[in-house]
Every structure is written in structure tokens, then in C-alpha cells.
Scaffold this active site. Sequence first.
Site, PDB file in Angstrom:
ATOM      1  N   HIS A   1       3.863-126.358  -2.972  1.00 36.49           N
ATOM      2  CA  HIS A   1       4.950-125.860  -2.130  1.00 36.49           C
ATOM      3  C   HIS A   1       5.849-126.989  -1.639  1.00 36.49           C
ATOM      4  O   HIS A   1       7.008-126.757  -1.309  1.00 36.49           O
ATOM      5  CB  HIS A   1       4.396-125.126  -0.909  1.00 36.49           C
ATOM      6  CG  HIS A   1       3.461-124.014  -1.251  1.00 36.49           C
ATOM      7  ND1 HIS A   1       3.852-122.931  -1.993  1.00 36.49           N
ATOM      8  CD2 HIS A   1       2.150-123.815  -0.964  1.00 36.49           C
ATOM      9  CE1 HIS A   1       2.819-122.098  -2.138  1.00 36.49           C
ATOM     10  NE2 HIS A   1       1.778-122.625  -1.530  1.00 36.49           N
TER      11      HIS A   1
ATOM     12  N   THR B   1       6.377-122.211   9.345  1.00 36.22           N
ATOM     13  CA  THR B   1       7.403-121.644   8.460  1.00 36.22           C
ATOM     14  C   THR B   1       6.839-121.229   7.109  1.00 36.22           C
ATOM     15  O   THR B   1       7.589-120.892   6.201  1.00 36.22           O
ATOM     16  CB  THR B   1       8.563-122.637   8.247  1.00 36.22           C
ATOM     17  OG1 THR B   1       8.078-123.799   7.561  1.00 36.22           O
ATOM     18  CG2 THR B   1       9.176-123.047   9.580  1.00 36.22           C
ATOM     19  N   THR B   2       5.524-121.259   6.974  1.00 37.57           N
ATOM     20  CA  THR B   2       4.839-120.747   5.786  1.00 37.57           C
ATOM     21  C   THR B   2       3.700-119.853   6.251  1.00 37.57           C
ATOM     22  O   THR B   2       3.205-120.002   7.368  1.00 37.57           O
ATOM     23  CB  THR B   2       4.268-121.890   4.922  1.00 37.57           C
ATOM     24  OG1 THR B   2       3.366-122.671   5.726  1.00 37.57           O
ATOM     25  CG2 THR B   2       5.368-122.784   4.377  1.00 37.57           C
TER      26      THR B   2
ATOM     27  N   HIS C   1      11.115-130.292   3.147  1.00 37.46           N
ATOM     28  CA  HIS C   1      11.779-129.153   2.512  1.00 37.46           C
ATOM     29  C   HIS C   1      13.120-129.661   1.992  1.00 37.46           C
ATOM     30  O   HIS C   1      13.764-130.490   2.635  1.00 37.46           O
ATOM     31  CB  HIS C   1      11.985-128.025   3.524  1.00 37.46           C
ATOM     32  CG  HIS C   1      10.713-127.554   4.159  1.00 37.46           C
ATOM     33  ND1 HIS C   1       9.994-126.484   3.684  1.00 37.46           N
ATOM     34  CD2 HIS C   1      10.021-128.027   5.232  1.00 37.46           C
ATOM     35  CE1 HIS C   1       8.917-126.301   4.436  1.00 37.46           C
ATOM     36  NE2 HIS C   1       8.907-127.240   5.382  1.00 37.46           N
TER      37      HIS C   1
ATOM     38  N   HIS D   1       8.968-132.527   8.406  1.00 38.89           N
ATOM     39  CA  HIS D   1       8.126-132.065   9.509  1.00 38.89           C
ATOM     40  C   HIS D   1       6.905-132.966   9.645  1.00 38.89           C
ATOM     41  O   HIS D   1       6.166-133.153   8.668  1.00 38.89           O
ATOM     42  CB  HIS D   1       7.644-130.633   9.257  1.00 38.89           C
ATOM     43  CG  HIS D   1       8.736-129.621   9.237  1.00 38.89           C
ATOM     44  ND1 HIS D   1       8.604-128.383   8.636  1.00 38.89           N
ATOM     45  CD2 HIS D   1       9.994-129.657   9.755  1.00 38.89           C
ATOM     46  CE1 HIS D   1       9.730-127.701   8.786  1.00 38.89           C
ATOM     47  NE2 HIS D   1      10.589-128.454   9.448  1.00 38.89           N
TER      48      HIS D   1
ATOM     49  N   HIS E   1       5.361-133.258   5.756  1.00 38.81           N
ATOM     50  CA  HIS E   1       5.852-132.685   4.505  1.00 38.81           C
ATOM     51  C   HIS E   1       7.353-132.481   4.632  1.00 38.81           C
ATOM     52  O   HIS E   1       7.923-132.625   5.715  1.00 38.81           O
ATOM     53  CB  HIS E   1       5.151-131.360   4.186  1.00 38.81           C
ATOM     54  CG  HIS E   1       5.381-130.304   5.211  1.00 38.81           C
ATOM     55  ND1 HIS E   1       4.603-130.178   6.349  1.00 38.81           N
ATOM     56  CD2 HIS E   1       6.325-129.333   5.310  1.00 38.81           C
ATOM     57  CE1 HIS E   1       5.045-129.180   7.082  1.00 38.81           C
ATOM     58  NE2 HIS E   1       6.099-128.649   6.481  1.00 38.81           N
TER      59      HIS E   1
END
Length: 308
Positions: A86, A221-222, A115, A138, A113
Site C-alpha cells: 500500500h 486513513t486505511t 502517500h 505520516h 509511511h
Amino acid sequence: MQLLFALLALGALRPLAGEELHWCYEIQASNYSCLGPDKWQEDCQKSRQSPINIVTTKAEVDHSLGRFHFSGYDQREARLVENNGHSVMVSLGDEISISGGGLPARYRATQLHLHWSQELDRGSEHSLDGERSAMEMHIVHQKETGTSGNEVQDSDDSIAVLAFLVEAGPTMNEGFQPLVTALSAISIPGTNTTMAPSSLWDLLPAEEELRHYFRYMGSLTTPACSETVVWTVFQEPIRLHRDQILEFSSKLYYDQERKMNMKDNVRPLQRLGDRSVFKSQAAGQLLPLPLPTLLVPTLACVMAGLLR
């Protein structure tokens, strides 16, 4: 155990073949048998979800939102970095923590991680006044407390995430280069490698710039989208060269066959609802100078003129 909890909460562990459909991002849902954001289950349909658009002029000043205290952010280590299917995730040690910043306790870092997108204006999850950035990083922390693990997990502030928007800048960001270089070794899901030694401060803006931030209560957010997150979104962005940003979508893949580049791993914006967004005193505005600060140089000029 703390790291395992954070990984599970963020959906970083992948299901085995034959299990029910796994969650994925919108870009994947049209090509694979997986559940896109509009079909995410568990807590993902609740009312205090993340990310959100932050309207800076509507954020309320909260004088308790002072400086953060960063512990271990200066430690230079060779860290494990992984393609978890992801995102790219960097594991962080137990000696890294934050306090202050209006937080109710000390929080220990577990991982960071990112995005991103191939488009430089749609890769962040949060947006400021409707404007999105090229990426968002994040740093995930778990609350340190003497109570039982279940009590921590169930509280609405058990996780603190520091969110940094990433913009394209004119020069290479040397502090980010160890991570960018490592991407070539983790192109497919389930692979990992060790980065060249670096510290978290190598990745971040100057500490003085981190006084300006926004705060709200939200969710992961996941999936499972647990509503247990104290969000801090910093106003000052990280700046990477365009080429460094594009390395993430060109080197990483969602699948073992390398058919789909990893990009647009971004959850759509969620409604703010009845929540409030707060800001540190300096966030989104220039602080007025105290009256004595203005008067002293003015009086000095007047006196100098009289003495000529």
C-alpha cells in the site's frame, strides 16, 4: 507489541490467498478484485474520519498547542524500509518519541509511511484550503501509558500522527536521498531492505518551523479506519526535487507482476461534520509584533533626528 499493533491498525499486513476481498485504493479497484475506498468496511463509514480539507481561516486558535518536544529524532540509524503493498514504510525504534504540542501524554514512534501521486497537486491526503500537495508523510506514534493495552486501544487519542505535506522544490533534498535510493530494492510488495543511516530530522523542516500546525481528532486513513487518532498537520512543507517525488511512483509497484505502479495511494477527503479544527497561535497567520517592539525603533529614529 507496539509495532505490531501499529502495523495491524494501518492495514500493513496483507491477507493470504483465498481470504475475503482485501481493501485497496481507487486506482486499483478498477483492475483488481479488491474493495475500493467507497466499499471499505469496519469503522470507515463512521462520522469522524480522515483525511479532511482544512480551511485555515476557520481553524480556531488553541493556546495550549505549543512546541513539540522531540526525543530520538536526531538518532542516525540504518532503518528497515518495506513495500507493504500500500505504501513504503520505515520501521522506527522504541527510543523515538514526542510530547508537548498539546498532547495528553508521551507518544512513542512506531513507523512512518508516505502517500503520493504522479501528479504534483494530488498526492497528499489532507488539503489546505482545497489545495493538495505532491505527497504526504505520516509519522505514526502510539500513546505511552501505564493502563492496560485494551484501554489504550479503545481511547480516541491512542495514536498521534504527525502529517507533513510534501511539495516540489528546485533542489535535491539530500536528507531524503537514503530513502529514495532504497526504493529500487523494494519494488514489489513484501520486499524490504535497510536504508543508509539517517535521522528523522534529515527528513523534516527545521524544528523552528514546526511551531505552526493544525490539530483535529480523526481516524486512520486505511482500514480499519479506527477513530483513535490525534492529527497534527504541519503548515511548513517538506520540499523534494520533482525527480525525487516521481521515483516513488516509478520504482514501486502494487503487484508482484510489476503491472501497476504504486501511485494515488490516497484516501478521498472525508466530511468534517461537527468536529472543530484548531491551530497553534502562529499557524496560518503572521503573529503581530508586541507594541514595545514597534515603539523602540520608532523612538530611536525620532531621537536621532532631534540630536542632529
